[in-house]
Design a protein around this motif. Sequence first.
Motif, PDB file in Angstrom:
ATOM      1  N   LYS A 263       0.840  -1.206   0.000  1.00 39.21           N
ATOM      2  CA  LYS A 263       0.000   0.000   0.000  1.00 39.21           C
ATOM      3  C   LYS A 263       0.874   1.255   0.000  1.00 39.21           C
ATOM      4  CE  LYS A 263      -4.104  -1.997   2.191  1.00 39.21           C
ATOM      5  NZ  LYS A 263      -4.981  -2.006   3.399  1.00 39.21           N
ATOM      6  N   VAL A 264       1.957   1.222   0.775  1.00 36.94           N
ATOM      7  CA  VAL A 264       2.902   2.341   0.776  1.00 36.94           C
ATOM      8  C   VAL A 264       3.558   2.466  -0.597  1.00 36.94           C
ATOM      9  CG1 VAL A 264       4.979   3.297   1.839  1.00 36.94           C
ATOM     10  CG2 VAL A 264       3.313   2.078   3.254  1.00 36.94           C
ATOM     11  N   LEU A 265       3.949   1.322  -1.168  1.00 38.56           N
ATOM     12  CA  LEU A 265       4.586   1.341  -2.490  1.00 38.56           C
ATOM     13  C   LEU A 265       3.641   1.898  -3.557  1.00 38.56           C
ATOM     14  CD1 LEU A 265       6.468  -2.094  -2.666  1.00 38.56           C
ATOM     15  CD2 LEU A 265       7.376   0.142  -2.051  1.00 38.56           C
ATOM     16  N   THR A 266       2.353   1.585  -3.442  1.00 37.67           N
ATOM     17  CA  THR A 266       1.396   2.073  -4.430  1.00 37.67           C
ATOM     18  C   THR A 266       1.284   3.591  -4.384  1.00 37.67           C
ATOM     19  OG1 THR A 266       0.158  -0.006  -4.191  1.00 37.67           O
ATOM     20  CG2 THR A 266      -0.948   1.794  -5.338  1.00 37.67           C
ATOM     21  N   LYS A 267       1.314   4.156  -3.194  1.00 34.77           N
ATOM     22  CA  LYS A 267       1.288   5.621  -3.063  1.00 34.77           C
ATOM     23  C   LYS A 267       2.523   6.247  -3.720  1.00 34.77           C
ATOM     24  CE  LYS A 267      -1.318   5.592   1.278  1.00 34.77           C
ATOM     25  NZ  LYS A 267      -1.262   5.906   2.742  1.00 34.77           N
ATOM     26  N   ILE A 268       3.679   5.606  -3.508  1.00 35.02           N
ATOM     27  CA  ILE A 268       4.913   6.106  -4.133  1.00 35.02           C
ATOM     28  C   ILE A 268       4.808   5.972  -5.649  1.00 35.02           C
ATOM     29  CG2 ILE A 268       7.415   5.797  -4.323  1.00 35.02           C
ATOM     30  CD1 ILE A 268       7.338   4.620  -1.467  1.00 35.02           C
ATOM     31  N   ALA A 269       4.262   4.827  -6.109  1.00 37.35           N
ATOM     32  CA  ALA A 269       4.126   4.585  -7.550  1.00 37.35           C
ATOM     33  C   ALA A 269       3.213   5.623  -8.196  1.00 37.35           C
ATOM     34  CB  ALA A 269       3.576   3.180  -7.789  1.00 37.35           C
ATOM     35  N   GLU A 270       2.163   6.022  -7.515  1.00 35.47           N
ATOM     36  CA  GLU A 270       1.259   7.039  -8.054  1.00 35.47           C
ATOM     37  C   GLU A 270       1.959   8.389  -8.202  1.00 35.47           C
ATOM     38  OE1 GLU A 270      -3.131   5.468  -6.612  1.00 35.47           O
ATOM     39  OE2 GLU A 270      -1.922   6.655  -5.214  1.00 35.47           O
ATOM     40  N   GLU A 271       2.886   8.664  -7.306  1.00 30.98           N
ATOM     41  CA  GLU A 271       3.668   9.898  -7.433  1.00 30.98           C
ATOM     42  C   GLU A 271       4.640   9.804  -8.618  1.00 30.98           C
ATOM     43  OE1 GLU A 271       5.665  10.900  -3.839  1.00 30.98           O
ATOM     44  OE2 GLU A 271       3.848  10.870  -2.611  1.00 30.98           O
ATOM     45  N   LYS A 272       5.204   8.619  -8.777  1.00 32.67           N
ATOM     46  CA  LYS A 272       6.187   8.435  -9.855  1.00 32.67           C
ATOM     47  C   LYS A 272       5.524   8.426 -11.228  1.00 32.67           C
ATOM     48  CE  LYS A 272       9.994   5.456 -11.354  1.00 32.67           C
ATOM     49  NZ  LYS A 272      10.822   4.269 -11.035  1.00 32.67           N
ATOM     50  N   ASN A 273       4.339   7.813 -11.309  1.00 32.99           N
ATOM     51  CA  ASN A 273       3.657   7.645 -12.600  1.00 32.99           C
ATOM     52  C   ASN A 273       2.232   8.199 -12.503  1.00 32.99           C
ATOM     53  OD1 ASN A 273       5.889   5.943 -13.670  1.00 32.99           O
ATOM     54  ND2 ASN A 273       5.132   4.459 -12.184  1.00 32.99           N
ATOM     55  N   PRO A 274       2.066   9.508 -12.480  1.00 35.68           N
ATOM     56  CA  PRO A 274       0.737  10.095 -12.262  1.00 35.68           C
ATOM     57  C   PRO A 274      -0.292   9.728 -13.334  1.00 35.68           C
ATOM     58  CG  PRO A 274       2.331  11.779 -12.927  1.00 35.68           C
ATOM     59  CD  PRO A 274       3.112  10.546 -12.628  1.00 35.68           C
ATOM     60  N   GLY A 275       0.150   9.309 -14.501  1.00 33.00           N
ATOM     61  CA  GLY A 275      -0.790   8.949 -15.552  1.00 33.00           C
ATOM     62  C   GLY A 275      -1.173   7.484 -15.569  1.00 33.00           C
ATOM     63  N   ARG A 276      -0.597   6.705 -14.686  1.00 32.42           N
ATOM     64  CA  ARG A 276      -0.847   5.254 -14.669  1.00 32.42           C
ATOM     65  C   ARG A 276      -1.989   4.918 -13.720  1.00 32.42           C
ATOM     66  NH1 ARG A 276       4.485   1.847 -14.324  1.00 32.42           N
ATOM     67  NH2 ARG A 276       4.663   2.848 -16.365  1.00 32.42           N
ATOM     68  N   ASP A 277      -2.816   3.995 -14.111  1.00 28.63           N
ATOM     69  CA  ASP A 277      -3.982   3.604 -13.310  1.00 28.63           C
ATOM     70  C   ASP A 277      -3.600   2.474 -12.351  1.00 28.63           C
ATOM     71  OD1 ASP A 277      -6.426   3.047 -12.233  1.00 28.63           O
ATOM     72  OD2 ASP A 277      -7.321   2.279 -14.093  1.00 28.63           O
ATOM     73  N   TYR A 278      -3.675   2.778 -11.077  1.00 31.65           N
ATOM     74  CA  TYR A 278      -3.350   1.773 -10.054  1.00 31.65           C
ATOM     75  C   TYR A 278      -4.585   1.255  -9.329  1.00 31.65           C
ATOM     76  CZ  TYR A 278       1.590   2.889 -10.648  1.00 31.65           C
ATOM     77  OH  TYR A 278       2.857   3.051 -11.163  1.00 31.65           O
ATOM     78  N   SER A 279      -5.759   1.464  -9.912  1.00 37.57           N
ATOM     79  CA  SER A 279      -6.996   1.068  -9.225  1.00 37.57           C
ATOM     80  C   SER A 279      -7.068  -0.440  -9.003  1.00 37.57           C
ATOM     81  CB  SER A 279      -8.214   1.555 -10.013  1.00 37.57           C
ATOM     82  OG  SER A 279      -8.221   1.009 -11.327  1.00 37.57           O
ATOM     83  N   ARG A 280      -6.583  -1.222  -9.960  1.00 37.49           N
ATOM     84  CA  ARG A 280      -6.637  -2.687  -9.776  1.00 37.49           C
ATOM     85  C   ARG A 280      -5.701  -3.130  -8.657  1.00 37.49           C
ATOM     86  NH1 ARG A 280      -4.905  -7.797 -12.389  1.00 37.49           N
ATOM     87  NH2 ARG A 280      -6.539  -9.276 -11.750  1.00 37.49           N
TER      88      ARG A 280
END
Length: 288
Positions: A263-280
Amino acid sequence: MNNDIHQIRIGFVGAGKAGFTLGKYMTENNIHVSGYYGRRKESAMEAANFTGTKYFETIEEILTSSDALFLTIPDGALETVWNSLRQYPLTGKCICHCSGAMSSAVFSGIDQMTAFGYSIHPLFAIHDRLQSYREISQAYFTIEGSPEYLEFWRQFFETLGNPVRVIRPGQKVLYHSAAVFASNLVTALFETGVEILMKCGFDRAGSEQALAPLFLHNCQNVVKTGVTEALTGPVERGDGETVLHHLEALSKEEKEIYVCLSKVLTKIAEEKNPGRDYSRIWKILEKN
């Protein structure tokens, strides 16, 4: 107390890894260390020999011979040692401990004794009492305590080359938990990885050898580029299938760790890739 860092006399009560390391670090930088006193005479004598200083037979003797005392002892012993010290005249003395979690409040009543209490903590894993002094110049120090000499102690360690941050007493426990996350819990994560590889047929030595380059390279990248740029792996890629397969393969305890940290990694990933969909990814983690 003498305000010249090269004239102040510093004594150490306790001769474990922290006492050895800080005393040697100071003497190597031309700080006047008066010497050591400790419950275990042999260790205190060894520390005195190691630093080229003096062994003291009693706590009263080292107190008399020092302007500041560093209590490099276990947290659980601080109150007992403080109760021993407060029997003697303390006017003008600085009493410092090196606990990460405890504040200077452990020195109860020190203000009424016209003395000054501090917690001074190196944000550093002191792993070897004979070698760690060579590396502690890289450590960040945090300080809190009596206002009278806060600036002195800040300048003391900055003069040695260490970055310093003054913090509030109420922040100590939370601050120390941050250190545990970045140090001790990382060790636990490495061990968890080793144990999982052993389930795949590796022996312990082989598991540690296999994971070491991955572990070290990732840590170096985090420090060099920051967590956002250093992040790789299935969560960062948005690879829900791989995350799902991992969760199916892990034990209940391993799965709990994996989900919380992912969950922490997903938050970091959203910052790194703002255009990528992490909903799944989020749905998979929330479901598990």
